[in-house]
Design a protein around this motif. Sequence first.
Motif, mmCIF file in Angstrom:
data_model
loop_
_atom_site.group_PDB
_atom_site.id
_atom_site.type_symbol
_atom_site.label_atom_id
_atom_site.label_comp_id
_atom_site.label_asym_id
_atom_site.label_seq_id
_atom_site.Cartn_x
_atom_site.Cartn_y
_atom_site.Cartn_z
ATOM 1 N N ASN A 1 0.551 -0.919 -0.216
ATOM 2 C CA ASN A 1 0.302 0.095 -0.447
ATOM 3 C C ASN A 1 0.883 1.608 0.074
ATOM 4 O OD1 ASN A 1 -2.450 0.908 -0.599
ATOM 5 N ND2 ASN A 1 -2.905 1.477 1.496
ATOM 6 N N THR A 2 1.683 1.827 -1.008
ATOM 7 C CA THR A 2 3.034 2.780 -1.001
ATOM 8 C C THR A 2 2.883 2.904 -2.209
ATOM 9 O OG1 THR A 2 5.144 0.549 -1.420
ATOM 10 C CG2 THR A 2 4.708 1.145 1.005
ATOM 11 N N LEU A 3 3.354 3.554 -2.655
ATOM 12 C CA LEU A 3 3.657 4.853 -3.908
ATOM 13 C C LEU A 3 5.611 5.458 -3.465
ATOM 14 C CD1 LEU A 3 3.817 6.174 -5.852
ATOM 15 C CD2 LEU A 3 2.935 8.096 -4.545
ATOM 16 N N THR A 4 5.935 4.941 -4.378
ATOM 17 C CA THR A 4 7.916 4.955 -4.598
ATOM 18 C C THR A 4 7.935 5.940 -5.669
ATOM 19 O OG1 THR A 4 8.009 3.253 -3.087
ATOM 20 C CG2 THR A 4 9.819 4.007 -3.945
ATOM 21 N N VAL A 5 8.795 6.642 -5.917
ATOM 22 C CA VAL A 5 9.069 7.561 -6.086
ATOM 23 C C VAL A 5 10.622 7.123 -6.671
ATOM 24 C CG1 VAL A 5 9.447 10.338 -7.277
ATOM 25 C CG2 VAL A 5 7.488 9.786 -5.594
ATOM 26 N N LEU A 6 11.415 7.101 -7.951
ATOM 27 C CA LEU A 6 12.728 6.804 -8.557
ATOM 28 C C LEU A 6 12.867 7.716 -9.392
ATOM 29 C CD1 LEU A 6 11.772 2.914 -8.654
ATOM 30 C CD2 LEU A 6 13.090 4.071 -6.440
ATOM 31 N N SER A 7 14.432 8.085 -9.254
ATOM 32 C CA SER A 7 14.586 8.535 -10.168
ATOM 33 C C SER A 7 15.508 8.270 -11.157
ATOM 34 C CB SER A 7 15.477 9.543 -9.744
ATOM 35 O OG SER A 7 16.570 10.236 -11.228
ATOM 36 N N THR A 8 14.950 7.953 -12.554
ATOM 37 C CA THR A 8 15.882 6.416 -13.707
ATOM 38 C C THR A 8 17.438 7.593 -14.023
ATOM 39 O OG1 THR A 8 15.934 8.618 -15.732
ATOM 40 C CG2 THR A 8 13.767 7.104 -14.960
ATOM 41 N N ASP A 9 17.780 8.270 -13.177
ATOM 42 C CA ASP A 9 18.917 8.960 -12.541
ATOM 43 C C ASP A 9 19.797 7.704 -11.669
ATOM 44 O OD1 ASP A 9 18.998 10.126 -14.785
ATOM 45 O OD2 ASP A 9 19.223 12.117 -13.930
ATOM 46 N N ASP A 10 18.787 7.840 -10.603
ATOM 47 C CA ASP A 10 19.870 6.618 -9.434
ATOM 48 C C ASP A 10 18.528 6.311 -9.236
ATOM 49 O OD1 ASP A 10 21.039 6.331 -6.994
ATOM 50 O OD2 ASP A 10 20.544 7.849 -6.185
ATOM 51 N N PRO A 11 17.883 5.603 -9.402
ATOM 52 C CA PRO A 11 16.679 4.132 -9.499
ATOM 53 C C PRO A 11 17.449 3.154 -7.659
ATOM 54 C CG PRO A 11 18.219 3.423 -11.291
ATOM 55 C CD PRO A 11 18.408 4.759 -10.960
ATOM 56 N N ALA A 12 18.235 3.050 -7.733
ATOM 57 C CA ALA A 12 18.332 2.604 -6.606
ATOM 58 C C ALA A 12 18.657 3.154 -5.158
ATOM 59 C CB ALA A 12 20.210 2.002 -6.549
ATOM 60 N N ASN A 13 18.510 4.341 -5.286
ATOM 61 C CA ASN A 13 17.631 4.991 -4.026
ATOM 62 C C ASN A 13 16.361 6.272 -4.323
ATOM 63 O OD1 ASN A 13 20.291 4.337 -2.804
ATOM 64 N ND2 ASN A 13 21.362 6.056 -4.395
ATOM 65 N N PRO A 14 15.445 5.434 -4.295
ATOM 66 C CA PRO A 14 14.194 6.391 -4.206
ATOM 67 C C PRO A 14 14.438 7.257 -3.521
ATOM 68 C CG PRO A 14 13.701 3.934 -2.803
ATOM 69 C CD PRO A 14 15.479 4.152 -3.235
ATOM 70 N N ALA A 15 13.758 8.134 -4.191
ATOM 71 C CA ALA A 15 13.457 10.065 -3.888
ATOM 72 C C ALA A 15 12.264 9.533 -3.227
ATOM 73 C CB ALA A 15 12.688 10.933 -5.218
ATOM 74 N N ALA A 16 11.623 9.401 -2.405
ATOM 75 C CA ALA A 16 10.576 9.417 -1.100
ATOM 76 C C ALA A 16 9.815 8.062 -1.842
ATOM 77 C CB ALA A 16 9.315 10.322 -1.859
ATOM 78 N N THR A 17 8.952 7.827 -0.516
ATOM 79 C CA THR A 17 8.354 6.736 -0.536
ATOM 80 C C THR A 17 6.987 7.054 0.291
ATOM 81 O OG1 THR A 17 9.994 4.696 -0.427
ATOM 82 C CG2 THR A 17 7.681 4.215 0.593
ATOM 83 N N TYR A 18 5.541 6.519 -0.599
ATOM 84 C CA TYR A 18 4.814 7.562 -0.034
ATOM 85 C C TYR A 18 4.032 6.080 1.202
ATOM 86 C CZ TYR A 18 5.319 11.911 -1.650
ATOM 87 O OH TYR A 18 6.529 12.690 -2.291
ATOM 88 N N THR A 19 3.472 6.031 2.508
ATOM 89 C CA THR A 19 1.989 4.993 2.175
ATOM 90 C C THR A 19 0.919 5.704 2.297
ATOM 91 O OG1 THR A 19 4.109 3.971 4.252
ATOM 92 C CG2 THR A 19 1.599 3.669 4.501
ATOM 93 N N PHE A 20 -0.040 4.694 1.748
ATOM 94 C CA PHE A 20 -0.571 4.999 1.462
ATOM 95 C C PHE A 20 -1.683 4.993 2.622
ATOM 96 C CE2 PHE A 20 -0.519 4.324 -3.076
ATOM 97 C CZ PHE A 20 -0.421 5.639 -3.496
ATOM 98 N N THR A 21 -3.271 5.910 2.824
ATOM 99 C CA THR A 21 -3.088 5.407 4.509
ATOM 100 C C THR A 21 -5.010 5.601 4.261
ATOM 101 O OG1 THR A 21 -3.878 7.549 4.932
ATOM 102 C CG2 THR A 21 -2.204 6.657 6.295
ATOM 103 N N GLU A 22 -5.961 5.807 5.133
ATOM 104 C CA GLU A 22 -7.016 5.671 5.196
ATOM 105 C C GLU A 22 -7.577 6.911 4.219
ATOM 106 O OE1 GLU A 22 -9.384 3.080 4.543
ATOM 107 O OE2 GLU A 22 -7.650 1.683 5.747
#
Length: 151
Positions: free
Chosen positions: A119-140
């Motif tokens: 239940n998450t959204l992960t943001v990746l840059s194609t320049d540095d995909p090994a290090n997510p720019a952000a991770t969000y957890t969806f809540t109610e």
Amino acid sequence: MGTRGYVGRPDATDPTLLHLRYVHSDAVPEYMAPTLVAIQQVTFAGDTTATVTALLSCVWAYLGADVTASNAFPAGDTPVPGVGMAIHAAPADPPITVPTHRIGELSGQWIYLLDPQTNTLTVLSTDDPANPAATYTFTEPSTTAATGGQQ
């Protein structure tokens, strides 16, 4: 033209594979993260699986929870209410499947992965995909503003 990107999900059984759809413009994190949260929370009432299914159904000119059936696009593209503007009305090819080690070869600058299992959204840059720019957890949906909960 705007910033290009991809939206999709990790494979349900093989996390080294990603299923993605192209997003032609407005794919910067400052726009896409709150937009994807709004699509998941408002359009699909917090159902991440339904959100991913809709996002993988089309190639996108842009995404927007505020898109309605009456939106017009000069190229004749199709509005998908509450989700975005689909490029061309013809049935789309299946989503692309990309191994995670090849993310850097994609033409877009950003990748947005919605994972129904976590239940998450992960943001990746194609320049540095090994290090997510952000991770969000969806809540109610009733407890989340259209910005999500950033970790």
